[in-house]
Every structure is written in structure tokens, then in C-alpha cells.
Design a protein around this motif. Structure first.
Motif, mmCIF file in Angstrom:
data_model
loop_
_atom_site.group_PDB
_atom_site.id
_atom_site.type_symbol
_atom_site.label_atom_id
_atom_site.label_comp_id
_atom_site.label_asym_id
_atom_site.label_seq_id
_atom_site.Cartn_x
_atom_site.Cartn_y
_atom_site.Cartn_z
ATOM 1 N N MET A 183 0.846 -1.175 0.000
ATOM 2 C CA MET A 183 0.000 0.000 0.000
ATOM 3 C C MET A 183 0.890 1.237 0.000
ATOM 4 N N LEU A 184 0.727 2.069 -1.003
ATOM 5 C CA LEU A 184 1.457 3.320 -1.063
ATOM 6 C C LEU A 184 0.685 4.363 -0.253
ATOM 7 N N ILE A 185 1.373 5.063 0.628
ATOM 8 C CA ILE A 185 0.753 6.103 1.449
ATOM 9 C C ILE A 185 1.519 7.389 1.203
ATOM 10 N N SER A 186 0.795 8.458 0.856
ATOM 11 C CA SER A 186 1.445 9.721 0.529
ATOM 12 C C SER A 186 0.655 10.893 1.093
ATOM 13 N N ASN A 187 1.371 11.947 1.461
ATOM 14 C CA ASN A 187 0.680 13.132 1.953
ATOM 15 C C ASN A 187 0.458 14.169 0.858
ATOM 16 N N ILE A 188 0.750 13.825 -0.393
ATOM 17 C CA ILE A 188 0.468 14.737 -1.506
ATOM 18 C C ILE A 188 -0.747 14.226 -2.277
ATOM 19 N N GLU A 189 -1.305 15.088 -3.116
ATOM 20 C CA GLU A 189 -2.566 14.775 -3.801
ATOM 21 C C GLU A 189 -2.398 13.919 -5.044
ATOM 22 N N ILE A 190 -1.192 13.827 -5.546
ATOM 23 C CA ILE A 190 -0.913 13.003 -6.727
ATOM 24 C C ILE A 190 0.333 12.190 -6.442
ATOM 25 N N MET A 246 -12.856 8.594 1.109
ATOM 26 C CA MET A 246 -12.051 8.776 2.307
ATOM 27 C C MET A 246 -11.957 7.497 3.125
ATOM 28 N N VAL A 247 -10.767 7.260 3.657
ATOM 29 C CA VAL A 247 -10.549 6.174 4.615
ATOM 30 C C VAL A 247 -9.926 6.797 5.855
ATOM 31 N N GLN A 248 -10.095 6.122 6.975
ATOM 32 C CA GLN A 248 -9.627 6.704 8.228
ATOM 33 C C GLN A 248 -9.268 5.631 9.226
ATOM 34 N N GLY A 249 -8.532 6.037 10.213
ATOM 35 C CA GLY A 249 -8.193 5.166 11.328
ATOM 36 C C GLY A 249 -7.967 6.036 12.545
ATOM 37 N N ILE A 293 -3.140 5.338 -0.761
ATOM 38 C CA ILE A 293 -3.895 6.347 -0.010
ATOM 39 C C ILE A 293 -3.118 7.644 -0.174
ATOM 40 N N ILE A 294 -3.790 8.654 -0.702
ATOM 41 C CA ILE A 294 -3.135 9.929 -0.957
ATOM 42 C C ILE A 294 -3.724 11.018 -0.063
ATOM 43 N N ASN A 295 -3.011 12.140 -0.016
ATOM 44 C CA ASN A 295 -3.445 13.306 0.758
ATOM 45 C C ASN A 295 -3.684 12.947 2.231
ATOM 46 N N VAL A 296 -2.788 12.162 2.800
ATOM 47 C CA VAL A 296 -2.933 11.672 4.177
ATOM 48 C C VAL A 296 -2.630 12.793 5.176
ATOM 49 N N ARG A 297 -3.467 12.873 6.205
ATOM 50 C CA ARG A 297 -3.315 13.871 7.259
ATOM 51 C C ARG A 297 -3.487 13.207 8.618
ATOM 52 N N PHE A 298 -2.778 13.750 9.617
ATOM 53 C CA PHE A 298 -2.880 13.277 10.995
ATOM 54 C C PHE A 298 -3.443 14.388 11.869
ATOM 55 N N SER A 299 -4.199 13.988 12.865
ATOM 56 C CA SER A 299 -4.733 14.933 13.841
ATOM 57 C C SER A 299 -4.624 14.300 15.217
ATOM 58 N N PHE A 339 -5.908 10.545 15.057
ATOM 59 C CA PHE A 339 -6.816 10.295 13.941
ATOM 60 C C PHE A 339 -6.030 10.522 12.656
ATOM 61 N N VAL A 340 -6.129 9.581 11.723
ATOM 62 C CA VAL A 340 -5.469 9.713 10.429
ATOM 63 C C VAL A 340 -6.510 9.465 9.341
ATOM 64 N N TYR A 341 -6.406 10.246 8.257
ATOM 65 C CA TYR A 341 -7.373 10.079 7.174
ATOM 66 C C TYR A 341 -6.702 10.431 5.846
ATOM 67 N N GLY A 342 -7.269 9.888 4.800
ATOM 68 C CA GLY A 342 -6.752 10.159 3.462
ATOM 69 C C GLY A 342 -7.752 9.676 2.425
ATOM 70 N N THR A 343 -7.371 9.780 1.175
ATOM 71 C CA THR A 343 -8.223 9.389 0.058
ATOM 72 C C THR A 343 -7.718 8.075 -0.520
ATOM 73 N N ALA A 344 -8.573 7.069 -0.512
ATOM 74 C CA ALA A 344 -8.238 5.761 -1.076
ATOM 75 C C ALA A 344 -8.404 5.826 -2.594
ATOM 76 N N VAL A 345 -7.396 5.344 -3.305
ATOM 77 C CA VAL A 345 -7.430 5.356 -4.765
ATOM 78 C C VAL A 345 -6.834 4.063 -5.319
ATOM 79 N N VAL A 346 -7.074 3.857 -6.600
ATOM 80 C CA VAL A 346 -6.396 2.803 -7.342
ATOM 81 C C VAL A 346 -5.473 3.509 -8.311
ATOM 82 N N LEU A 347 -4.197 3.191 -8.226
ATOM 83 C CA LEU A 347 -3.204 3.762 -9.128
ATOM 84 C C LEU A 347 -2.840 2.781 -10.216
ATOM 85 N N GLU A 348 -2.506 3.316 -11.361
ATOM 86 C CA GLU A 348 -2.060 2.504 -12.494
ATOM 87 C C GLU A 348 -0.600 2.787 -12.738
#
Length: 104
Positions: A1-8, A20-23, A77-83, A95-104
Motif C-alpha cells: 500500500m502506497l501512502i502519501s501526503n500529496i494529492e498526486i 475517504m478512509v480513516q483510522g 492512499i493519498i493526501n494523508v493527514r494526521f490529527s 486520527f489519520v485520514y486520506g483518500t483511497a485510490v487505485v493507481l495505475e
């Protein structure tokens, strides 16, 4: 699983946006360590018990977010943020959240 704090993800194409996914987790140290941390607060320096608390919380919350993303078919998961917030004396929610995507 690739996890990134940027949007692309450079060099990758987002082919599916899954939402959105969260934990999260709430953690507390036991009273003895809380008292020692209070004493350390008087003289200054790093509160190692709380550093450990937040490190463990960040790892657990991230793992829960990844499990949620895998369950819906994401490979990134992109655009990951922590609170972080204080819930009670000596206890914190991470709390952590981000956008779940499928990358090619």
C-alpha cells in the motif's frame, strides 16, 4: 500500500477514486509514567513516555486506515493527514485520514 501526503503520485495515474478512509485510536499511559512525565515537565526536556504514546498511536491508526483501504480495493492512499487531540489527562486520540485510490 502506497501512502502519501500529496494529492498526486508522480509517474502514476489515478484510475479510480474510492473515497475517504480513516483510522483512529485513543491511548493512555499508566499513572506511574504520567507522574514521571509530570516531574520531567518541571525540569524540561522530552517527555519520552508521551513520545512513545503518540508513536504507537500513529502506527495503530495508520494500520487501521490501511486495512479499511484494502477492504475497498485501494492500492494507495493519498493526501494523508494526521490529527491529535487530548481526550483526558494522559490520554490522546490520534486520527489519520486520506483518500483511497487505485493507481495505475
Amino acid at each position: 500500500m502506497l501512502i502519501s501526503n500529496i494529492e498526486i503520485v508522480p509517474g502514476k495515474k489515478i484510475v479510480k477514486h474510492l473515497g475517504m478512509v480513516q483510522g483512529n485510536t485513543v491511548r493512555a499511559k499508566h499513572a506511574g509514567k504520567d507522574i514521571l512525565a509530570g516531574l520531567k515537565n518541571i525540569v524540561g526536556g522530552e517527555l519520552k513516555a508521551y513520545t512513545e504514546l503518540l508513536t504507537e498511536a500513529r502506527e495503530e491508526a495508520t494500520q487501521r486506515m490501511v486495512q479499511q483501504a484494502e477492504a475497498i480495493g485501494a492500492n494507495a492512499i493519498i493526501n494523508v493527514r494526521f490529527s491529535t487531540s487530548s481526550v483526558a489527562a494522559g490520554a490522546a486520540e490520534l486520527f489519520v485520514y486520506g483518500t483511497a485510490v487505485v493507481l495505475e
